[in-house]
Design a protein around this motif. Structure first.
Motif, PDB file in Angstrom:
ATOM      1  N   PHE A   1      -4.298   9.232  -1.886  1.00  0.00           N
ATOM      2  CA  PHE A   1      -4.079   7.889  -2.411  1.00  0.00           C
ATOM      3  C   PHE A   1      -4.141   6.840  -1.291  1.00  0.00           C
ATOM      4  O   PHE A   1      -4.598   5.729  -1.506  1.00  0.00           O
TER       5      PHE A   1
ATOM      6  N   TYR B   1      -6.584   3.819  -2.046  1.00  0.00           N
ATOM      7  CA  TYR B   1      -6.136   2.415  -2.095  1.00  0.00           C
ATOM      8  C   TYR B   1      -6.655   1.646  -0.883  1.00  0.00           C
ATOM      9  O   TYR B   1      -7.019   0.472  -0.986  1.00  0.00           O
TER      10      TYR B   1
ATOM     11  N   ALA C   1      -5.220  -2.922  -6.284  1.00  0.00           N
ATOM     12  CA  ALA C   1      -4.492  -1.770  -6.839  1.00  0.00           C
ATOM     13  C   ALA C   1      -4.981  -1.333  -8.222  1.00  0.00           C
ATOM     14  O   ALA C   1      -5.226  -0.141  -8.433  1.00  0.00           O
TER      15      ALA C   1
ATOM     16  N   ALA D   1       2.110   1.836  -3.476  1.00  0.00           N
ATOM     17  CA  ALA D   1       1.086   2.332  -4.397  1.00  0.00           C
ATOM     18  C   ALA D   1       0.722   3.787  -4.087  1.00  0.00           C
ATOM     19  O   ALA D   1       0.636   4.619  -4.984  1.00  0.00           O
ATOM     20  N   ALA D   2       0.518   4.091  -2.821  1.00  0.00           N
ATOM     21  CA  ALA D   2       0.003   5.417  -2.459  1.00  0.00           C
ATOM     22  C   ALA D   2       1.117   6.443  -2.320  1.00  0.00           C
ATOM     23  O   ALA D   2       0.856   7.649  -2.366  1.00  0.00           O
TER      24      ALA D   2
ATOM     25  N   ALA E   1      -8.275   0.465  -7.847  1.00  0.00           N
ATOM     26  CA  ALA E   1      -8.118   1.798  -7.257  1.00  0.00           C
ATOM     27  C   ALA E   1      -7.521   2.752  -8.286  1.00  0.00           C
ATOM     28  O   ALA E   1      -7.955   3.905  -8.405  1.00  0.00           O
ATOM     29  N   GLU E   2      -6.552   2.239  -9.024  1.00  0.00           N
ATOM     30  CA  GLU E   2      -5.905   3.086 -10.030  1.00  0.00           C
ATOM     31  C   GLU E   2      -6.918   3.533 -11.084  1.00  0.00           C
ATOM     32  O   GLU E   2      -6.924   4.699 -11.509  1.00  0.00           O
TER      33      GLU E   2
ATOM     34  N   THR F   1      -8.970  -1.706  -1.196  1.00  0.00           N
ATOM     35  CA  THR F   1      -8.388  -2.914  -0.617  1.00  0.00           C
ATOM     36  C   THR F   1      -9.334  -3.534   0.406  1.00  0.00           C
ATOM     37  O   THR F   1      -9.530  -4.755   0.443  1.00  0.00           O
TER      38      THR F   1
ATOM     39  N   LEU G   1       0.829  -1.206   0.000  1.00  0.00           N
ATOM     40  CA  LEU G   1       0.000   0.000   0.000  1.00  0.00           C
ATOM     41  C   LEU G   1       0.866   1.260   0.000  1.00  0.00           C
ATOM     42  O   LEU G   1       0.535   2.248  -0.652  1.00  0.00           O
TER      43      LEU G   1
ATOM     44  N   VAL H   1      -4.029  -6.503  -1.718  1.00  0.00           N
ATOM     45  CA  VAL H   1      -3.624  -5.205  -2.268  1.00  0.00           C
ATOM     46  C   VAL H   1      -3.354  -5.344  -3.765  1.00  0.00           C
ATOM     47  O   VAL H   1      -3.750  -4.479  -4.558  1.00  0.00           O
TER      48      VAL H   1
END
Ligand SMILES: Nc1ncnc2c1ncn2[C@@H]1O[C@H](COP(=O)(O)OP(=O)(O)O)[C@@H](O)[C@H]1O
Ligand SMILES: [Mg+2]
Length: 416
Positions: A296, A300, A322, A289-290, A325-326, A304, A286, A318
Motif C-alpha cells: 500500500f 499510494y 487516495a 492510508a497505507a 489509489a483505493e 500521489t 499516507l 494525498v
C-alpha cells in the motif's frame, strides 16, 4: 510560486510520471527496501556461521500478502550471491511436485559454483545426480508404468543421469542424497548453497516432510546448504504438522507492516533522489492510508506522485490521490483475488468480514457457521478451498483470517 527558473525546471521534471519511483506489484523491487535491516543482518550472520561450519537453522519468513516477503527473499538471495554462494529459487505451487523446480534450482546453483571447482569430473557426477533426481519425477501411468518417452521432460543437463543416487522414488531419501551431494561441491570450494522457496505453504505434504528431513540431516552433517523459505502466517503450523522437530529446525522471522519511520523512509528516500520532498502532513496522510503495509505504501505513493503538481507533495495531494489509489487496489490487489472465489466462498468471506470488522481480526469458524445459519461441517469445503487458494489461513485451530491485509474492509465496502 518559485521564480527561480532552474528550480522551476527541476520541479516540473521531477514530477514527471516517467520518473515516478514507486513500484506497487507482487515481487516488484522497491526503490528503497525500508525497515528490513534486522532481517538482512540476521541472514549475514547465518551465512557467516555456515561458512565456518557452525550449526545454523534455516530461515523462514512469514507474513501476510504484500508485506514484502518475496522482495526480501530476493534480497537475501543477492546477499548470498555476493558472498560467492550458489543459489537457486523456486516458487511452490499447489499440486506440483518439487522435483523439477528443485532440480532446476540446484542445477543453477551448481552452475554458479562449478567453474571454481578443481575437479570438473566430480562436479559432473553431481550434475548427474541432479538429473537422476529430476528424471525420477516423471509421472508414472496409473498402472505404474513409466510414461512414454515423448512425454518426458528433459532437465537440460548435458551429463548422463547417475544411477543409484537420488533416484529411489522416495522423496525424502532422494532429497537428502541430492542436497548432500550438492553441498559437497560447495564445501570443496569453501562456499555454500542457499535454496530459496517462496510460497512455501503450497509445498505438497510429502515434499514438506522431505524438506524437513533433508534440512535435519544436512544440519547434522554440518553441510553448507540452507533452505530459506517464505510463506503465509500459517507456514510454521504446516511445517510442524509435518515434522514435530521442525520448530528446532527453522528460525521464523515474522515480516510485518513497516513502522512509521520505515514507511516514511520508503517514500522519502526515492523521492529525494528525484529532488522531490513531502510535507509532514502528506506523510501523516499516507501513513494513515497505507497503514504501513509495503504494498500500500507503494500504491499510494505512486498515485500521489502522479497527482501532485510540484514538490513538496502536500496533504491535499494525498487527499486527491487516495480515492484513486483505493480504486486501483480494489481492482488489482483485492478484486483479482476476490474473482478467484466461487459464490459459496465469497459468501464465506463476507461472513468473515462482518464478524471480524474493518480491522480484519481472526474469527472463529464456528461463528461463521452460526452467522450463515449452516452446520460447520457443511462449510468445510468452502473454507478448505479458500485456504488452498491462499485467500484465508488458519493460524490456530478453529480460527480463520484473511491473508490479504485490509481485505475485510474491502469486502465491507463492496457487498456482493
Ligand atoms: N521493505 C520494503 N520497503 C518498501 N516497499 C516494499 C518493501 N518490501 C516490499 N515492498 C513493496 O511491497 C510490494 C509487495 O512486496 P512482495 O515482496 O511482493 O510482498 P509479499 O511477497 O509479502 O506478498 C511490492 O510492491 C514491493 O515493492
Ligand atoms: Mg510473495
Amino acid at each position: 510560486m518559485s521564480t527561480d527558473p532552474a528550480r522551476e525546471r527541476h520541479t516540473v521534471l521531477a514530477m514527471d510520471p516517467v520518473r515516478n519511483p514507486y513500484a506497487p506489484g507482487a515481487g516488484q523491487r522497491p526503490p528503497e527496501l525500508a525497515g528490513r535491516d534486522g532481517e538482512l543482518s540476521a541472514f549475514d550472520v547465518v551465512l557467516e556461521r555456515i561458512a565456518h561450519g557452525r550449526p545454523e537453522r534455516s530461515l523462514v519468513l512469514t507474513g501476510l500478502r504484500g508485506v514484502g516477503k518475496t522482495v526480501l527473499l530476493n534480497q537475501l538471495r543477492s546477499a548470498a550471491i555476493s558472498r560467492g554462494w550458489g543459489t537457486g529459487k523456486i516458487e511452490a505451487r499447489p499440486d506440483q511436485s518439487l522435483r523439477r523446480p528443485v532440480s532446476s534450482a540446484l542445477h543453477m546453483a551448481l552452475r554458479e559454483l562449478g567453474p571454481r571447482h578443481g575437479d570438473q569430473e566430480s562436479v559432473a557426477e553431481v550434475l548427474g545426480v541432479v538429473k537422476a533426481f529430476a528424471m525420477r519425477g516423471q509421472p508414472a501411468g496409473s498402472s505404474g508404468a513409466p510414461t512414454k518417452v515423448r512425454d518426458r521432460w528433459q532437465p537440460g543437463i548435458d551429463v548422463p543421469a547417475a544411477t543409484g543416487r537420488a533416484d529411489s522414488g522416495d522423496m525424502e531419501i532422494d532429497l537428502v542424497e541430492l542436497l548432500s551431494d550438492a553441498a559437497g561441491v560447495a564445501a570443496d570450494i569453501g562456499s555454500g548453497i542457499a535454496l530459496f522457496i517462496d510460497e512455501m505453504q503450497d509445498v505438497q505434504p510429502d515434499d514438506v516432510s522431505a524438506i524437513c528431513a533433508a534440512c535435519h540431516e544436512l544440519s547434522q552433517q554440518g553441510s553448507p546448504l540452507i533452505v530459506v523459505g517464505a510463506g503465509l502466517p500459517h507456514l510454521p503450523a504446516v511445517l510442524s504438522a509435518s515434522k514435530s522437530y521442525s520448530e528446532r529446525l527453522f528460525r521464523y522471522l515474522r515480516i510485518d507492516r513497516l513502522e512509521r519511520d520505515a514507511a516514511d523512509r520508503a517514500l522519502i528516500a526515492p523521492a529525494g533522489r528525484e529532488g522531490v520532498e513531502f510535507e509532514q502532513g502528506a506523510l501523516d496522510a499516507l501513513y494513515d492510508a497505507a497503514d504501513g503495509y509495503p504494498y500500500f505504501v507503494q500504491a499510494y505513493g505512486k498515485v500521489t506522485w502522479d497527482v501532485a503538481a510540484s514538490s513538496p507533495i502536500t496533504a491535499a495531494d494525498v487527499a486527491m490521490a487516495a480515492p484513486v489509489a483505493e480504486a486501483e487496489l480494489a481492482v488489482g490487489f483485492f478484486g483479482s483475488r476476490y474473482d478467484r472465489a466461487t459464490p459459496a466462498e465469497r459468501e464465506y468471506m463476507h461472513a468473515m468480514a462482518e464478524l471480524g470488522g474493518p480491522g480484519g481480526a481472526a474469527v472463529l469458524t464456528s461463528e461463521v457457521a452460526v452467522s450463515l445459519g449452516r452446520k460447520p461441517a457443511s462449510l468445510s469445503p468452502a473454507r478448505d478451498s479458500l485456504i488452498k487458494k491462499g485467500l484465508v489461513y488458519s493460524a490456530e485451530r478453529g480460527q480463520i483470517a484473511f491473508t490479504v491485509p485490509h481485505f475485510g474492509r474491502y469486502l465491507l465496502r463492496h457487498p456482493d
